[in-house]
Design a protein around this motif. Structure first.
Motif, mmCIF file in Angstrom:
data_model
loop_
_atom_site.group_PDB
_atom_site.id
_atom_site.type_symbol
_atom_site.label_atom_id
_atom_site.label_comp_id
_atom_site.label_asym_id
_atom_site.label_seq_id
_atom_site.Cartn_x
_atom_site.Cartn_y
_atom_site.Cartn_z
ATOM 1 N N GLY A 158 36.169 28.643 44.685
ATOM 2 C CA GLY A 158 37.174 29.116 45.613
ATOM 3 C C GLY A 158 37.123 30.619 45.768
ATOM 4 N N THR A 159 38.120 31.152 46.469
ATOM 5 C CA THR A 159 38.204 32.587 46.744
ATOM 6 C C THR A 159 39.558 33.108 46.284
ATOM 7 O OG1 THR A 159 36.768 32.372 48.676
ATOM 8 C CG2 THR A 159 38.097 34.367 48.529
ATOM 9 N N ARG A 160 39.550 34.264 45.664
ATOM 10 C CA ARG A 160 40.801 34.850 45.173
ATOM 11 C C ARG A 160 40.703 36.362 45.198
ATOM 12 N NH1 ARG A 160 43.270 35.118 39.308
ATOM 13 N NH2 ARG A 160 45.466 35.381 39.798
ATOM 14 N N THR A 161 41.821 37.028 45.552
ATOM 15 C CA THR A 161 41.906 38.484 45.477
ATOM 16 C C THR A 161 42.567 38.860 44.161
ATOM 17 O OG1 THR A 161 42.062 38.737 47.864
ATOM 18 C CG2 THR A 161 42.809 40.576 46.535
ATOM 19 N N ILE A 162 41.904 39.717 43.397
ATOM 20 C CA ILE A 162 42.346 40.069 42.047
ATOM 21 C C ILE A 162 42.478 41.587 41.938
ATOM 22 C CG2 ILE A 162 41.676 40.065 39.607
ATOM 23 C CD1 ILE A 162 40.154 37.467 40.169
ATOM 24 N N GLN A 163 43.533 42.044 41.274
ATOM 25 C CA GLN A 163 43.698 43.464 40.989
ATOM 26 C C GLN A 163 43.068 43.775 39.630
ATOM 27 O OE1 GLN A 163 45.159 45.704 43.216
ATOM 28 N NE2 GLN A 163 45.146 43.924 44.567
ATOM 29 N N ALA A 164 42.195 44.763 39.612
ATOM 30 C CA ALA A 164 41.512 45.135 38.376
ATOM 31 C C ALA A 164 41.836 46.580 38.023
ATOM 32 C CB ALA A 164 40.003 44.960 38.525
ATOM 33 N N HIS A 165 42.310 46.793 36.796
ATOM 34 C CA HIS A 165 42.638 48.142 36.331
ATOM 35 C C HIS A 165 41.529 48.622 35.403
ATOM 36 C CE1 HIS A 165 44.829 51.662 35.171
ATOM 37 N NE2 HIS A 165 44.887 51.282 33.897
ATOM 38 N N GLY A 166 41.003 49.808 35.714
ATOM 39 C CA GLY A 166 39.926 50.330 34.897
ATOM 40 C C GLY A 166 39.753 51.817 35.102
ATOM 41 N N THR A 167 38.571 52.315 34.730
ATOM 42 C CA THR A 167 38.245 53.723 34.944
ATOM 43 C C THR A 167 37.031 53.825 35.855
ATOM 44 O OG1 THR A 167 36.803 53.826 32.987
ATOM 45 C CG2 THR A 167 39.132 54.411 32.699
ATOM 46 N N LEU A 168 37.009 54.895 36.658
ATOM 47 C CA LEU A 168 35.855 55.193 37.499
ATOM 48 C C LEU A 168 35.303 56.540 37.059
ATOM 49 C CD1 LEU A 168 33.999 54.591 39.909
ATOM 50 C CD2 LEU A 168 35.682 55.743 41.375
ATOM 51 N N ALA A 169 34.085 56.524 36.537
ATOM 52 C CA ALA A 169 33.407 57.745 36.116
ATOM 53 C C ALA A 169 32.471 58.173 37.250
ATOM 54 C CB ALA A 169 32.621 57.516 34.832
ATOM 55 N N LEU A 170 32.743 59.352 37.809
ATOM 56 C CA LEU A 170 32.013 59.807 38.992
ATOM 57 C C LEU A 170 31.940 61.322 38.990
ATOM 58 C CD1 LEU A 170 30.831 58.969 41.824
ATOM 59 C CD2 LEU A 170 33.158 59.247 42.707
ATOM 60 N N HIS A 171 30.746 61.852 39.168
ATOM 61 C CA HIS A 171 30.552 63.297 39.307
ATOM 62 C C HIS A 171 31.142 64.080 38.123
ATOM 63 C CE1 HIS A 171 30.794 67.307 41.389
ATOM 64 N NE2 HIS A 171 29.602 66.897 41.799
ATOM 65 N N GLY A 172 30.995 63.522 36.923
ATOM 66 C CA GLY A 172 31.445 64.212 35.727
ATOM 67 C C GLY A 172 32.914 64.072 35.416
ATOM 68 N N SER A 173 33.664 63.320 36.228
ATOM 69 C CA SER A 173 35.088 63.090 35.996
ATOM 70 C C SER A 173 35.337 61.600 35.832
ATOM 71 C CB SER A 173 35.927 63.624 37.157
ATOM 72 O OG SER A 173 35.786 65.027 37.296
ATOM 73 N N THR A 174 36.348 61.268 35.023
ATOM 74 C CA THR A 174 36.718 59.873 34.816
ATOM 75 C C THR A 174 38.211 59.716 35.121
ATOM 76 O OG1 THR A 174 35.038 59.597 33.093
ATOM 77 C CG2 THR A 174 36.809 57.970 33.178
ATOM 78 N N LYS A 175 38.531 58.816 36.047
ATOM 79 C CA LYS A 175 39.904 58.606 36.477
ATOM 80 C C LYS A 175 40.296 57.136 36.335
ATOM 81 C CE LYS A 175 40.174 62.864 38.067
ATOM 82 N NZ LYS A 175 41.058 63.888 37.452
ATOM 83 N N ASP A 176 41.573 56.901 36.018
ATOM 84 C CA ASP A 176 42.105 55.540 36.042
ATOM 85 C C ASP A 176 42.244 55.085 37.492
ATOM 86 O OD1 ASP A 176 42.264 55.765 33.329
ATOM 87 O OD2 ASP A 176 44.406 55.315 33.185
ATOM 88 N N ALA A 180 41.220 46.418 44.273
ATOM 89 C CA ALA A 180 41.343 45.030 44.709
ATOM 90 C C ALA A 180 39.945 44.419 44.787
ATOM 91 C CB ALA A 180 42.026 44.963 46.067
ATOM 92 N N LEU A 181 39.768 43.300 44.118
ATOM 93 C CA LEU A 181 38.493 42.597 44.118
ATOM 94 C C LEU A 181 38.634 41.288 44.892
ATOM 95 C CD1 LEU A 181 37.599 42.898 40.315
ATOM 96 C CD2 LEU A 181 37.013 44.496 42.137
ATOM 97 N N THR A 182 37.738 41.061 45.817
ATOM 98 C CA THR A 182 37.657 39.749 46.465
ATOM 99 C C THR A 182 36.594 38.959 45.720
ATOM 100 O OG1 THR A 182 38.274 40.635 48.628
ATOM 101 C CG2 THR A 182 37.169 38.494 48.596
ATOM 102 N N CYS A 183 37.011 37.873 45.083
ATOM 103 C CA CYS A 183 36.103 37.091 44.231
ATOM 104 C C CYS A 183 35.886 35.701 44.815
ATOM 105 C CB CYS A 183 36.685 36.961 42.826
ATOM 106 S SG CYS A 183 37.034 38.526 42.006
ATOM 107 N N VAL A 184 34.637 35.317 44.902
ATOM 108 C CA VAL A 184 34.280 33.980 45.369
ATOM 109 C C VAL A 184 33.451 33.309 44.278
ATOM 110 C CG1 VAL A 184 33.085 32.605 47.110
ATOM 111 C CG2 VAL A 184 34.246 34.729 47.781
#
Length: 230
Positions: A158-176, A180-184
């Motif tokens: 099936g298909t479901r939209t899921i909220q995922a909490h994490g960190t994004l490390a980009l260009h030397g910075s890491t942010k919380d 939204a993930l669309t999962c099939v």
């Protein structure tokens, strides 16, 4: 018969008019007839429920990014008064997730930014150098912080939209971040897509504007993943 000299002022007006027409019409022709439309957004939606195959096997275990994954950026820009969408992408995406019978407990996805390319070499040069400095910051990585409840996808397709909490490390910075993930889930595969908004200043990224190209102060990271059991 004596020829009258042409008035130099008319020549100047004509030259100014020609430059104006080229400045306005040139970008329009380039964007609409040379560069063409931007690629459609990456999405996990199958569009037809009949295309979803019954889920096979247990969701518990390790899942790895497989063939067909893509990631990149999408930024709105203005080229001499003409609106355009800049898109760059790569298939150099690695990582995966670990799940129990009902939850995703760990996940890490990494994109090799040195392999991101658009349809314009000049844009790619700016991306690799002044903007993203990929020789110094070669990757972007999302790491899951909190478990994700798979709900019905734990046992069925099936298909479901899921909220995922994490960190994004980009260009030397890491942010919380919360994305939204669309999962099939279909057959033995999970397909996941996400559109992650990024404000450049939050990560110390130079505004992509250069020369006669002006961009907004934010853009979107696009991700499309196909994952199979390891």
């Amino acid at each position: 018969m004596r020829l009258r000299p042409r008035h130099p002022f008319r020549w100047i007006l004509g030259l100014v008019a020609l430059v104006f027409v080229l400045a306005v019409a040139g970008p329009y022709v380039y964007i609409h007839f040379v560069e063409g439309s931007a690629p459609a957004a990456l999405t996990a939606s199958t569009g037809k429920s009949a295309a979803v195959k019954p889920a096979t096997g247990s969701v518990a275990g390790s899942w790895q990014v497989s063939h067909g994954a893509e990631a990149g950026y999408r930024v709105n820009e203005v080229l001499s008064g003409q609106n355009n969408i800049a898109v760059g992408r790569t298939t150099a995406v690695t990582g995966g997730f670990t799940a129990t019978a009902t939850q995703v407990t760990k996940a890490t996805i990494t994109v090799d930014l040195t392999k991101v390319a658009s349809d314009q070499p000049m844009r790619d040069g700016q991306f690799e150098g002044r903007i993203m400095q990929t020789s110094q910051y070669p990757t972007a990585t999302f790491t899951l912080l909190n478990p994700i409840d798979l709900g019905a996808l734990a046992t069925a397709a099936g298909t479901r939209t899921i909220q995922a909490h994490g960190t994004l490390a980009l260009h030397g910075s890491t942010k919380d971040v919360t994305v939204a993930l669309t999962c099939v889930r279909s057959g033995a595969t999970f397909t996941v897509s996400s559109q992650i908004p990024v404000v450049f200043a939050d990560y110390g990224i130079n505004n992509p504007s250069f020369g006669f190209v002006q961009t907004q102060d934010h853009g979107t990271i696009e991700v499309l993943l196909h994952l199979t059991k390891a």
